[in-house]
Structure formats: structure tokens, C-alpha cells
Design an enzyme around this catalytic site. Structure first.
Site, PDB file in Angstrom:
ATOM      1  N   TYR A  33      23.691  36.141  -1.587  1.00 14.55           N
ATOM      2  CA  TYR A  33      24.940  35.592  -2.118  1.00 14.55           C
ATOM      3  C   TYR A  33      25.529  36.515  -3.160  1.00 14.55           C
ATOM      4  O   TYR A  33      24.895  37.479  -3.600  1.00 14.55           O
ATOM      5  CB  TYR A  33      24.710  34.180  -2.679  1.00 14.55           C
ATOM      6  CG  TYR A  33      24.029  34.104  -4.030  1.00 14.55           C
ATOM      7  CD1 TYR A  33      22.675  34.426  -4.175  1.00 14.55           C
ATOM      8  CD2 TYR A  33      24.727  33.723  -5.167  1.00 14.55           C
ATOM      9  CE1 TYR A  33      22.056  34.344  -5.406  1.00 14.55           C
ATOM     10  CE2 TYR A  33      24.108  33.645  -6.414  1.00 14.55           C
ATOM     11  CZ  TYR A  33      22.773  33.956  -6.523  1.00 14.55           C
ATOM     12  OH  TYR A  33      22.162  33.881  -7.744  1.00 14.55           O
ATOM     13  N   ARG A  52      26.984  45.549  -3.948  1.00 15.25           N
ATOM     14  CA  ARG A  52      25.648  44.940  -4.088  1.00 15.25           C
ATOM     15  C   ARG A  52      25.341  44.060  -2.882  1.00 15.25           C
ATOM     16  O   ARG A  52      24.200  44.006  -2.407  1.00 15.25           O
ATOM     17  CB  ARG A  52      25.536  44.152  -5.385  1.00 15.25           C
ATOM     18  CG  ARG A  52      24.112  43.606  -5.594  1.00 15.25           C
ATOM     19  CD  ARG A  52      23.916  42.972  -6.947  1.00 15.25           C
ATOM     20  NE  ARG A  52      24.814  41.839  -7.127  1.00 15.25           N
ATOM     21  CZ  ARG A  52      24.985  41.192  -8.276  1.00 15.25           C
ATOM     22  NH1 ARG A  52      24.330  41.590  -9.356  1.00 15.25           N
ATOM     23  NH2 ARG A  52      25.812  40.187  -8.357  1.00 15.25           N
ATOM     24  N   ARG A 101      13.533  26.559  15.041  1.00 15.59           N
ATOM     25  CA  ARG A 101      12.886  27.064  13.830  1.00 15.59           C
ATOM     26  C   ARG A 101      11.764  28.016  14.219  1.00 15.59           C
ATOM     27  O   ARG A 101      10.861  27.629  14.957  1.00 15.59           O
ATOM     28  CB  ARG A 101      12.323  25.911  13.004  1.00 15.59           C
ATOM     29  CG  ARG A 101      11.659  26.363  11.713  1.00 15.59           C
ATOM     30  CD  ARG A 101      11.209  25.189  10.852  1.00 15.59           C
ATOM     31  NE  ARG A 101      10.643  25.636   9.592  1.00 15.59           N
ATOM     32  CZ  ARG A 101       9.354  25.947   9.401  1.00 15.59           C
ATOM     33  NH1 ARG A 101       8.496  25.833  10.400  1.00 15.59           N
ATOM     34  NH2 ARG A 101       8.924  26.354   8.223  1.00 15.59           N
ATOM     35  N   LYS A 150      19.711  39.952  -4.041  1.00 17.03           N
ATOM     36  CA  LYS A 150      20.305  38.692  -4.532  1.00 17.03           C
ATOM     37  C   LYS A 150      20.194  37.610  -3.457  1.00 17.03           C
ATOM     38  O   LYS A 150      21.154  37.291  -2.761  1.00 17.03           O
ATOM     39  CB  LYS A 150      21.766  38.946  -4.944  1.00 17.03           C
ATOM     40  CG  LYS A 150      22.336  37.847  -5.834  1.00 17.03           C
ATOM     41  CD  LYS A 150      23.616  38.323  -6.473  1.00 17.03           C
ATOM     42  CE  LYS A 150      24.380  37.212  -7.151  1.00 17.03           C
ATOM     43  NZ  LYS A 150      23.661  36.575  -8.243  1.00 17.03           N
ATOM     44  N   GLU A 182      14.407  38.866 -17.256  1.00 19.23           N
ATOM     45  CA  GLU A 182      15.835  38.521 -17.343  1.00 19.23           C
ATOM     46  C   GLU A 182      15.957  37.013 -17.517  1.00 19.23           C
ATOM     47  O   GLU A 182      14.951  36.292 -17.520  1.00 19.23           O
ATOM     48  CB  GLU A 182      16.589  38.997 -16.095  1.00 19.23           C
ATOM     49  CG  GLU A 182      16.026  38.434 -14.804  1.00 19.23           C
ATOM     50  CD  GLU A 182      16.601  39.074 -13.537  1.00 19.23           C
ATOM     51  OE1 GLU A 182      17.741  39.544 -13.545  1.00 19.23           O
ATOM     52  OE2 GLU A 182      15.870  39.065 -12.526  1.00 19.23           O
TER      53      GLU A 182
HETATM   54  N1  PMP Z   1      19.975  38.221 -13.063  1.00 16.13           N
HETATM   55  C1  PMP Z   1      19.908  37.143 -12.274  1.00 16.13           C
HETATM   56  C2  PMP Z   1      18.558  36.608 -11.903  1.00 16.13           C
HETATM   57  C3  PMP Z   1      21.070  36.507 -11.806  1.00 16.13           C
HETATM   58  O1  PMP Z   1      20.995  35.437 -11.000  1.00 16.13           O
HETATM   59  C4  PMP Z   1      22.334  37.019 -12.205  1.00 16.13           C
HETATM   60  C5  PMP Z   1      23.607  36.357 -11.784  1.00 16.13           C
HETATM   61  N2  PMP Z   1      23.739  36.264 -10.428  1.00 16.13           N
HETATM   62  C6  PMP Z   1      22.361  38.154 -13.043  1.00 16.13           C
HETATM   63  C7  PMP Z   1      21.170  38.721 -13.438  1.00 16.13           C
HETATM   64  C8  PMP Z   1      23.665  38.734 -13.489  1.00 16.13           C
HETATM   65  O2  PMP Z   1      24.292  39.456 -12.451  1.00 16.13           O
HETATM   66  P1  PMP Z   1      25.872  39.622 -12.402  1.00 16.13           P
HETATM   67  O3  PMP Z   1      26.279  40.251 -13.693  1.00 16.13           O
HETATM   68  O4  PMP Z   1      26.093  40.504 -11.254  1.00 16.13           O
HETATM   69  O5  PMP Z   1      26.431  38.245 -12.244  1.00 16.13           O
END
Ligand code: PMP
Length: 286
Positions: A33, A52, A101, A150, A182
Site C-alpha cells: 500500500y 516506493r 485458497r 510496505k 521506528e
Molecule cells: N514507518 C512505518 C512503519 C510506516 O508505516 C510509515 C507510514 N506509512 C512510515 C515509517 C513513514 O513513511 P512515509 O513518510 O512514507 O509515510
């Protein structure tokens, strides 16, 4: 208000949009996403998100069902149709719906699923939270090891937000081997002696699009940046802390595990970076 959403080539009212129960996004979290913010009715950093997205798809060997210029047009059409001045556009691509599935990937003729919808967020840029800062807790990072992709597997980040809420806080910073990776949905930073410190890029964290822009603006403004891991103790002892994401931009963090950071109020570096980020991003929004 009934939103207009986009599903596999069609613009539909949200209550008429459907995806198969055999969709691999639903059954296996086999999807990726992106979230792109909208300010003044324009897209912030669309190119970064599109790049990305292509990378996430590539890492998972998933077909990209749409050309970037067509994707831009879908974003713009949804902004228009839903009259979004400030808000977000959510995009998801999954490996599609196989006939049944099955853990193994379906054959190449199975079309990926592409869904986009808007979230109207008036006041996104002028957030009251940014004026007071947010409180975070630290939790163990129990996610998988490819956080640079992502994917839509967001259960642990959801659990983290709930743990934060239960502790009377707003978010959680995740910790692995003694260092902060993070936030649940954002990249984490501290400021010490004027230096901005944030974890270096690797498979351990998402390569934030906002992170890249903010670090570029910081360097252009002659601020010192160090990309390295930091501990919770270091963060608690920092002058300031903040996080970045496409939906919150630059957000001051004023408390970590009950300890005030710096003065316990948003610091000058985070406040300045938020201003620069919003100003510069608006200038080049499309
Ligand atoms: N780290 C994680 C785990 C996230 O989910 C996000 C937001 N999607 C970010 C960092 C920040 O990424 P961005 O600046 O591209 O939104």
C-alpha cells in the site's frame, strides 16, 4: 457522504465497491500500500510514493497493474470527485483473487487487485497535536524482518497503537536489540546538541518518503544530520524528539515511557522542520 472510490479500473460509490473473498490481500496479507497526502487539493510527493510502490511490488514479485501516469490521474480524479482539499489517498495493490485458497502464488494471468480511496482530513496541516506534541511508549519490535516493504500486514502496528492507548499515550516506538527501529506508522528522530539523529536505512525500517524529504530540507538548511540507531535512554535524554509520516508530516514527541523529553513541549528543531516541510512540499505539490 458517500465517497467515490476506485476498484480495478472503475470509479464507484463506496458501498458498491467489492473485492473477492479469495483475494490474497484478505487471506494472506499479500499486498502492498501507499498513503499520499493532499494539501490545497494537490498531491504531496506523488513521485516518491509511486517509486516506493514499484519497489515494494518488485521485492514481492508482484505485477504492477497500472502505469505511473495513469495512477496519477486516478489520484487526481478521486481528489476531484470527493472534493478533497486536505486529506489522504490510500492505495492498495494485492496479488489478486486466485480460484481457491492456496499458499503458492496464482498464475501470472491472475490480475492484481487495485483499490484507492480518499480520507477527508480538514485541518491536517494545522494539527492541534503538532502544537502540544505527542506521548509515546516503547514496545518490543515483533514485526517480520522485511519492514522496508510496505505490506498491508499491519496487525502488530495496530497492537502497538492499542498498547499506547491503554497506557494513555498516542503511539509506540518499537525497539529491537536495544535500539529504536521506528514508530508504528512513522519514522523516529531525536535531536541532541542541534544534531538530528534518525536510524539509518536498512530492511529494519520503512524508507519513509517524508523522511527523505525532511532530511533533504534539514541538510539544505545547514542542520546536522546523523543516520544511526539510538536507544530509548538516549531519546529520553535528548533535547527534542519527533516523528515523520505522510499523514502527520513532522510531529513533535514530548514524552517517552513517562519521561519528558527536553522541556516537555515541542522543540524549535521539530517546529522549524514542520514549517519547512509544509512550505516546501506545498510549492512542488502536483
Ligand atoms: N514507518 C512505518 C512503519 C510506516 O508505516 C510509515 C507510514 N506509512 C512510515 C515509517 C513513514 O513513511 P512515509 O513518510 O512514507 O509515510
Amino acid at each position: 457522504m458517500t465517497r467515490t472510490v476506485y476498484v480495478n479500473g472503475k470509479y464507484l460509490p463506496e458501498n458498491e465497491a467489492t473485492v473477492s473473498i479469495f483475494d490474497r490481500g484478505f487471506l494472506f496479507a499479500d499486498g502492498v500500500y501507499e498513503v499520499t497526502s493532499v494539501l490545497d487539493g494537490k498531491l504531496i510527493d506523488f513521485d516518491g510514493h509511486a517509486k516506493r510502490l514499484a519497489r515494494s511490488l518488485g521485492e514481492l514479485g508482484m505485477r504492477n497493474p497500472i502505469e505511473t501516469e495513469d495512477l496519477l490521474e486516478v489520484h487526481r480524479e478521486l481528489v476531484r470527485a470527493n472534493n478533497i482539499i486536505e486529506g489522504l489517498i490510500y492505495l492498495q495493490i494485492t496479488r489478486g483473487a486466485a480460484a481457491d485458497r492456496d499458499f503458492t502464488y496464482p498464475s501470472d494471468d491472475t490480475p492484481p487487485t487495485l483499490v484507492l480511496f480518499t480520507q477527508n482530513k480538514p485541518g491536517l496541516a494545522d494539527s492541534p497535536m503538532a502544537k502540544v506534541g505527542i506521548k509515546v511508549i516503547s514496545i518490543e519490535d515483533q514485526r517480520w524482518a522485511r519492514r522496508d516493504i510496505k505490506t498491508v500486514q499491519l496487525l502488530y502496528p495496530s497492537m502497538g497503537k492499542m498498547m499506547a492507548k491503554a497506557a494513555g499515550c498516542d503511539d509506540a516506538w518499537m525497539v529491537e536489540d536495544g535500539a529504536v527501529t521506528e514508530g508504528t506508522s512513522n519514522n523516529a528522530y531525536i535531536v541532541k546538541g542541534g544534531k538530528i539523529i534518525t536510524r539509518h536505512l536498512s530492511n529494519d525500517i520503512l524508507h519513509g518518503i517524508t523522511r527523505a524529504a525532511v532530511l533533504r530540507f534539514a541538510r539544505e538548511a545547514q542542520m546536522e544530520v546523523e543516520e544511526r540507531a539510538f536507544t530509548v535512554a538516549e531519546a529520553q535524554d535528548a533535547d527534542e524528539a519527533f516523528f515523520t509520516s505522510a499523514s502527520a508530516f513532522v510531529m513533535p514527541v514530548v514524552e517517552l515511557d513517562g519521561a519528558a523529553i527536553g522541556t516537555g513541549a515541542p522543540g524549535p528543531v521539530a517546529t522549524r522542520l514542520r514549517e519547512i516541510y509544509l512550505d516546501e512540499s506545498r510549492k512542488v505539490a502536483i
